[in-house]
Write an enzyme that holds these catalytic residues in place. Structure first.
Site, PDB file in Angstrom:
ATOM      1  N   HIS A   7     -41.606 -19.319  85.790  1.00 52.07           N
ATOM      2  CA  HIS A   7     -41.816 -18.086  85.037  1.00 52.07           C
ATOM      3  C   HIS A   7     -42.458 -18.398  83.676  1.00 52.07           C
ATOM      4  O   HIS A   7     -43.439 -17.761  83.282  1.00 52.07           O
ATOM      5  CB  HIS A   7     -40.475 -17.374  84.843  1.00 52.07           C
ATOM      6  CG  HIS A   7     -40.548 -16.136  84.022  1.00 52.07           C
ATOM      7  ND1 HIS A   7     -40.611 -14.892  84.581  1.00 52.07           N
ATOM      8  CD2 HIS A   7     -40.570 -15.953  82.673  1.00 52.07           C
ATOM      9  CE1 HIS A   7     -40.671 -13.980  83.609  1.00 52.07           C
ATOM     10  NE2 HIS A   7     -40.645 -14.604  82.435  1.00 52.07           N
ATOM     11  N   GLU A   8     -41.905 -19.389  82.991  1.00 51.74           N
ATOM     12  CA  GLU A   8     -42.442 -19.757  81.674  1.00 51.74           C
ATOM     13  C   GLU A   8     -43.839 -20.367  81.793  1.00 51.74           C
ATOM     14  O   GLU A   8     -44.677 -20.182  80.916  1.00 51.74           O
ATOM     15  CB  GLU A   8     -41.498 -20.706  80.939  1.00 51.74           C
ATOM     16  CG  GLU A   8     -40.111 -20.140  80.676  1.00 51.74           C
ATOM     17  CD  GLU A   8     -40.104 -18.762  80.033  1.00 51.74           C
ATOM     18  OE1 GLU A   8     -40.984 -18.478  79.193  1.00 51.74           O
ATOM     19  OE2 GLU A   8     -39.226 -17.959  80.375  1.00 51.74           O
ATOM     20  N   HIS A  65     -46.399 -17.625  81.751  1.00 48.22           N
ATOM     21  CA  HIS A  65     -46.746 -17.245  80.382  1.00 48.22           C
ATOM     22  C   HIS A  65     -47.730 -18.257  79.789  1.00 48.22           C
ATOM     23  O   HIS A  65     -48.736 -17.884  79.193  1.00 48.22           O
ATOM     24  CB  HIS A  65     -45.498 -17.221  79.487  1.00 48.22           C
ATOM     25  CG  HIS A  65     -44.563 -16.101  79.735  1.00 48.22           C
ATOM     26  ND1 HIS A  65     -44.886 -14.778  79.526  1.00 48.22           N
ATOM     27  CD2 HIS A  65     -43.266 -16.091  80.151  1.00 48.22           C
ATOM     28  CE1 HIS A  65     -43.846 -14.013  79.800  1.00 48.22           C
ATOM     29  NE2 HIS A  65     -42.847 -14.786  80.185  1.00 48.22           N
TER      30      HIS A  65
END
Length: 155
Positions: free
Chosen positions: A70-71, A74
């Protein structure tokens, strides 16, 4: 899963980046022990990924890997100059493509138990609360009936 040292953590993040995004991870990753309600965060100004170490120790490996992915979504979108925030279309699309979770599961250690139980006189809906509620001031959220105190549990 045990806590990884910084080099091992960097290698894990880099391997996941190359596997799922076909791009290397070239910046910093570290644990942040002050994170409480989130599994991790990406700081664009520093190009830094911070991870909650409790997710590495309390949850299974798949949950922790999901947070890293998920990170990384980003991170890679920010590097490419695309929309990297949660509401952006590019971000949601990349989450689906990589099989990354949108949110992480709550930690077992952060799960709070209730002490007070109230019920509605009209519809019998139960309300569990950590703190006491003034039954003269508050009503049922469903039918606006009167609340009645039922029990107090010892913590």
């Amino acid at each position: 899963m045990t806590l990884l040292v910084e080099k091992e953590l960097y290698h894990l993040v880099n391997n996941l980046s190359e596997t799922y995004f076909n791009k290397p991870f070239q910046h910093d990753v570290r644990y942040n022990h002050r994170l409480r309600t989130t599994g991790g965060r990406y700081i664009p100004a520093k190009r830094l990924i911070e991870l909650n170490p409790k997710y590495a120790t309390e949850m299974d490996e798949n949950e922790f890997i999901g947070i890293i992915k998920h990170e990384l979504c980003h991170y890679h979108l920010h590097i490419e100059g695309k929309g990297y925030k949660h509401r952006d279309k590019d971000f949601r699309k990349l989450l689906k493509e990589t099989g990354s979770p949108r949110h992480c599961s709550p930690l077992p250690s952060e799960k709070k138990d209730y002490r007070y139980r109230y019920t509605c006189k009209k519809c019998n809906r139960a309300y569990n609360r950590r703190r006491r509620v003034d039954v003269k001031k508050y009503r049922c959220g469903k039918c606006h009936g009167e609340l009645v105190f039922k029990e107090k549990r010892e913590a």
